[in-house]
Motif scaffolding. Structure first.
Motif, PDB file in Angstrom:
ATOM      1  N   ALA A 209      -3.343  -9.222 -10.310  1.00 51.38           N
ATOM      2  CA  ALA A 209      -3.579  -9.587 -11.713  1.00 51.38           C
ATOM      3  C   ALA A 209      -2.705  -8.745 -12.637  1.00 51.38           C
ATOM      4  CB  ALA A 209      -5.055  -9.407 -12.055  1.00 51.38           C
ATOM      5  N   ARG A 210      -2.616  -7.442 -12.355  1.00 45.96           N
ATOM      6  CA  ARG A 210      -1.815  -6.549 -13.196  1.00 45.96           C
ATOM      7  C   ARG A 210      -0.316  -6.792 -13.005  1.00 45.96           C
ATOM      8  NH1 ARG A 210      -5.421  -2.982 -10.952  1.00 45.96           N
ATOM      9  NH2 ARG A 210      -3.782  -2.146  -9.598  1.00 45.96           N
ATOM     10  N   GLU A 211       0.104  -6.772 -11.748  1.00 45.97           N
ATOM     11  CA  GLU A 211       1.538  -6.803 -11.463  1.00 45.97           C
ATOM     12  C   GLU A 211       2.164  -8.177 -11.699  1.00 45.97           C
ATOM     13  OE1 GLU A 211       3.412  -4.171 -10.617  1.00 45.97           O
ATOM     14  OE2 GLU A 211       1.640  -2.904 -10.849  1.00 45.97           O
ATOM     15  N   MET A 212       1.381  -9.218 -11.509  1.00 46.28           N
ATOM     16  CA  MET A 212       1.896 -10.580 -11.630  1.00 46.28           C
ATOM     17  C   MET A 212       1.410 -11.288 -12.887  1.00 46.28           C
ATOM     18  SD  MET A 212       3.819 -11.245  -8.942  1.00 46.28           S
ATOM     19  CE  MET A 212       4.460  -9.646  -8.467  1.00 46.28           C
ATOM     20  N   ASN A 213       0.656 -10.566 -13.701  1.00 47.65           N
ATOM     21  CA  ASN A 213       0.139 -11.119 -14.960  1.00 47.65           C
ATOM     22  C   ASN A 213      -0.653 -12.404 -14.719  1.00 47.65           C
ATOM     23  OD1 ASN A 213      -0.284 -11.150 -17.751  1.00 47.65           O
ATOM     24  ND2 ASN A 213       1.528 -12.415 -18.121  1.00 47.65           N
ATOM     25  N   LEU A 214      -1.616 -12.309 -13.816  1.00 47.31           N
ATOM     26  CA  LEU A 214      -2.450 -13.452 -13.469  1.00 47.31           C
ATOM     27  C   LEU A 214      -3.838 -13.289 -14.074  1.00 47.31           C
ATOM     28  CD1 LEU A 214      -1.578 -13.783  -9.663  1.00 47.31           C
ATOM     29  CD2 LEU A 214      -0.735 -15.227 -11.529  1.00 47.31           C
ATOM     30  N   GLY A 215      -4.365 -14.356 -14.581  1.00 50.16           N
ATOM     31  CA  GLY A 215      -5.737 -14.335 -15.082  1.00 50.16           C
ATOM     32  C   GLY A 215      -6.705 -14.600 -13.947  1.00 50.16           C
ATOM     33  N   LEU A 216      -7.196 -13.541 -13.322  1.00 53.48           N
ATOM     34  CA  LEU A 216      -8.060 -13.676 -12.157  1.00 53.48           C
ATOM     35  C   LEU A 216      -9.437 -13.087 -12.417  1.00 53.48           C
ATOM     36  CD1 LEU A 216      -5.586 -12.498  -9.334  1.00 53.48           C
ATOM     37  CD2 LEU A 216      -6.127 -14.856  -9.969  1.00 53.48           C
ATOM     38  N   ARG A 217     -10.440 -13.686 -11.806  1.00 55.19           N
ATOM     39  CA  ARG A 217     -11.762 -13.064 -11.762  1.00 55.19           C
ATOM     40  C   ARG A 217     -11.738 -12.040 -10.632  1.00 55.19           C
ATOM     41  NH1 ARG A 217     -12.536 -18.457 -11.989  1.00 55.19           N
ATOM     42  NH2 ARG A 217     -12.962 -18.550  -9.748  1.00 55.19           N
ATOM     43  N   LEU A 218     -12.062 -10.815 -10.954  1.00 58.99           N
ATOM     44  CA  LEU A 218     -11.943  -9.763  -9.943  1.00 58.99           C
ATOM     45  C   LEU A 218     -13.175  -9.659  -9.065  1.00 58.99           C
ATOM     46  CD1 LEU A 218     -10.082  -6.986 -11.937  1.00 58.99           C
ATOM     47  CD2 LEU A 218      -9.195  -8.981 -10.720  1.00 58.99           C
ATOM     48  N   GLU A 219     -14.234 -10.353  -9.423  1.00 57.64           N
ATOM     49  CA  GLU A 219     -15.406 -10.403  -8.574  1.00 57.64           C
ATOM     50  C   GLU A 219     -15.556 -11.833  -8.062  1.00 57.64           C
ATOM     51  OE1 GLU A 219     -18.901  -8.911 -10.420  1.00 57.64           O
ATOM     52  OE2 GLU A 219     -18.025  -6.959 -10.896  1.00 57.64           O
ATOM     53  N   VAL A 220     -15.299 -12.016  -6.784  1.00 53.81           N
ATOM     54  CA  VAL A 220     -15.376 -13.347  -6.187  1.00 53.81           C
ATOM     55  C   VAL A 220     -16.733 -13.520  -5.531  1.00 53.81           C
ATOM     56  CG1 VAL A 220     -12.894 -13.538  -5.853  1.00 53.81           C
ATOM     57  CG2 VAL A 220     -14.292 -12.488  -4.076  1.00 53.81           C
ATOM     58  N   PRO A 221     -17.166 -14.763  -5.315  1.00 54.27           N
ATOM     59  CA  PRO A 221     -18.493 -14.995  -4.740  1.00 54.27           C
ATOM     60  C   PRO A 221     -18.665 -14.343  -3.381  1.00 54.27           C
ATOM     61  CG  PRO A 221     -17.547 -17.028  -5.598  1.00 54.27           C
ATOM     62  CD  PRO A 221     -16.456 -16.000  -5.639  1.00 54.27           C
ATOM     63  N   PRO A 222     -19.867 -13.892  -3.054  1.00 51.30           N
ATOM     64  CA  PRO A 222     -20.126 -13.324  -1.722  1.00 51.30           C
ATOM     65  C   PRO A 222     -19.762 -14.336  -0.646  1.00 51.30           C
ATOM     66  CG  PRO A 222     -21.984 -12.946  -3.183  1.00 51.30           C
ATOM     67  CD  PRO A 222     -21.065 -13.881  -3.907  1.00 51.30           C
ATOM     68  N   GLY A 223     -19.188 -13.833   0.430  1.00 49.13           N
ATOM     69  CA  GLY A 223     -18.803 -14.723   1.512  1.00 49.13           C
ATOM     70  C   GLY A 223     -17.423 -15.314   1.359  1.00 49.13           C
ATOM     71  N   THR A 224     -16.717 -14.954   0.287  1.00 48.51           N
ATOM     72  CA  THR A 224     -15.356 -15.435   0.100  1.00 48.51           C
ATOM     73  C   THR A 224     -14.422 -14.750   1.082  1.00 48.51           C
ATOM     74  OG1 THR A 224     -15.709 -15.878  -2.242  1.00 48.51           O
ATOM     75  CG2 THR A 224     -13.432 -15.599  -1.524  1.00 48.51           C
ATOM     76  N   GLY A 225     -13.512 -15.514   1.628  1.00 45.98           N
ATOM     77  CA  GLY A 225     -12.492 -14.918   2.480  1.00 45.98           C
ATOM     78  C   GLY A 225     -12.919 -14.751   3.921  1.00 45.98           C
ATOM     79  N   PHE A 226     -12.462 -13.666   4.532  1.00 45.31           N
ATOM     80  CA  PHE A 226     -12.622 -13.479   5.970  1.00 45.31           C
ATOM     81  C   PHE A 226     -13.086 -12.057   6.269  1.00 45.31           C
ATOM     82  CE2 PHE A 226      -9.837 -16.958   5.253  1.00 45.31           C
ATOM     83  CZ  PHE A 226     -10.058 -17.847   6.297  1.00 45.31           C
ATOM     84  N   GLU A 227     -13.744 -11.914   7.422  1.00 48.24           N
ATOM     85  CA  GLU A 227     -14.220 -10.608   7.845  1.00 48.24           C
ATOM     86  C   GLU A 227     -13.189  -9.928   8.747  1.00 48.24           C
ATOM     87  OE1 GLU A 227     -17.899 -11.146   9.824  1.00 48.24           O
ATOM     88  OE2 GLU A 227     -18.959 -11.918   8.070  1.00 48.24           O
ATOM     89  N   LYS A 228     -13.278  -8.613   8.806  1.00 47.60           N
ATOM     90  CA  LYS A 228     -12.432  -7.859   9.716  1.00 47.60           C
ATOM     91  C   LYS A 228     -12.862  -8.123  11.160  1.00 47.60           C
ATOM     92  CE  LYS A 228     -11.295  -3.660   8.989  1.00 47.60           C
ATOM     93  NZ  LYS A 228     -11.355  -2.203   8.752  1.00 47.60           N
ATOM     94  N   LEU A 229     -11.871  -8.203  12.046  1.00 46.38           N
ATOM     95  CA  LEU A 229     -12.150  -8.414  13.459  1.00 46.38           C
ATOM     96  C   LEU A 229     -12.141  -7.114  14.251  1.00 46.38           C
ATOM     97  CD1 LEU A 229     -10.010 -11.626  14.048  1.00 46.38           C
ATOM     98  CD2 LEU A 229     -12.490 -11.461  14.198  1.00 46.38           C
ATOM     99  N   ALA A 230     -11.641  -6.045  13.649  1.00 48.02           N
ATOM    100  CA  ALA A 230     -11.534  -4.770  14.360  1.00 48.02           C
ATOM    101  C   ALA A 230     -12.908  -4.254  14.771  1.00 48.02           C
ATOM    102  CB  ALA A 230     -10.826  -3.736  13.483  1.00 48.02           C
TER     103      ALA A 230
END
Length: 249
Positions: A209-230
Motif C-alpha cells: 500500500a505504501r510503496e505502490m500507492n494502493l488503496g488497500l484494507r490492511l485487515e482482511v477477513p479471517p481465513g483469507t489466503g493460505f496457511e504455512k506448511l512448515a
C-alpha cells in the motif's frame, strides 16, 4: 505444458513483431518472485484487500495460464492481454517467476508501458529450498486457510541433501537473473521479504500500500489466503542443510 507458446499459438508471430498491439496499457504492478516466497498467500490477501482484481501467475504455462485463458473466454494472446487492460480495477497486478517472464523480458515496455515492480524474496535460502523440495515430493504446494488438511504422510526418510543443495543453486541463479534484469532495465523494485509477513500478511499489504500507492484494507477477513506448511520435520531438515553449508564454508 512447459512453454507459454504452447498455450497461445499466436505468440511466435507476436514475438517476431515485438508484441505490437498486445499491450496492457493501464497501470501495472509486477510482483517478481521465486518459488516458496509466500506469493500465493500474499496475492490471495491482495484480492481480498482492495480493487486489484485477482493477482496471479498469468505467464505460468503449467496449467495456470491455460485455465485463466479459459476463464476469460479468449483464445489469442492479444485478447488475453487486452482482457486484463479492460478490467474495471484501476491497476493490474500479476506475479511471475523468472523462467515464465524471461520470454517477455526484452519487450516488457511493449506489453506493460506503465509497469512498476515489487520483488518478493526470502532471506533464508535453506528454508526456501527445503520448502520447495517438500512441495515437490509431496505434491502439496498450498494449504488454503480453514480447509481441512489431508492426513500427513511420513517423509522422515525422504531427506535428500544433494537434491536440496541443487535447488539452492537453482533458486540462487533465478534470483541473480532477476537482479540482472532490474539493473539492465533501470528498475529499483520495492523489496519485500517473506520473513517480514509470514506471521501477519497485513504487514505485506501495508508495505505494498505504501510503496505502490494502493488503496488497500490492511485487515482482511479471517481465513483469507493460505496457511504455512512448515512443521517440525521442515525445521529439522533446514537445520541439517544449514549445518552442511557451514561445514562447506
Amino acid at each position: 505444458m512447459d512453454s507459454i507458446f504452447e498455450v497461445f499459438p499466436d505468440l511466435p508471430a507476436l514475438a517476431d513483431g515485438r508484441f505490437a498491439g498486445a499491450a496492457c496499457a493501464k497501470p501495472t504492478i509486477m510482483i517478481a518472485m521465486t518459488a516458496r516466497t509466500g506469493s500465493t498467500h500474499l496475492c490471495g490477501a491482495l484480492a481480498a484487500a482492495g480493487d486489484v482484481g485477482r493477482p496471479g501467475e498469468i505467464f505460468n504455462p503449467r496449467g495456470v495460464a491455460g485455465a485463466e485463458r479459459e476463464r476469460r473466454g479468449v483464445h489469442s494472446f492479444t485478447d488475453y492481454m487486452r482482457s486484463f487492460n479492460d478490467e474495471p480495477s484501476p491497476v493490474f497486478i500479476f506475479k511471475t517467476n523468472w523462467q515464465d517472464f524471461a520470454p517477455f523480458a526484452q519487450d516488457w515496455r511493449m506489453l506493460f508501458p506503465n509497469l512498476r515492480v515489487a520483488y518478493l524474496d526470502r532471506k533464508n535460502l535453506a528454508a526456501q529450498s527445503v520448502s520447495l523440495y517438500r512441495a515437490q515430493i509431496s505434491g502439496t504446494w498450498h494449504q488454503p486457510a480453514q480447509q481441512a488438511r489431508a492426513a500427513p504422510e511420513d517423509w522422515r526418510h525422504s531427506f535428500d541433501l544433494a537434491r536440496i543443495c541443487t535447488l539452492m543453486q537453482e533458486l540462487n541463479a533465478k534470483k541473480q537473473a532477476w537482479e540482472q534484469f532490474f539493473s539492465a532495465e533501470g528498475f529499483t523494485p520495492a523489496r519485500l521479504f517473506y520473513e517480514d509477513f509470514q506471521k501477519d500478511v497485513s504487514v505485506g499489504l501495508g508495505f505494498l500500500a505504501r510503496e505502490m500507492n494502493l488503496g488497500l484494507r490492511l485487515e482482511v477477513p479471517p481465513g483469507t489466503g493460505f496457511e504455512k506448511l512448515a512443521d517440525a520435520l521442515t525445521r529439522d531438515w533446514v537445520e541439517r542443510v544449514q549445518r552442511h553449508v557451514l561445514q562447506m564454508t
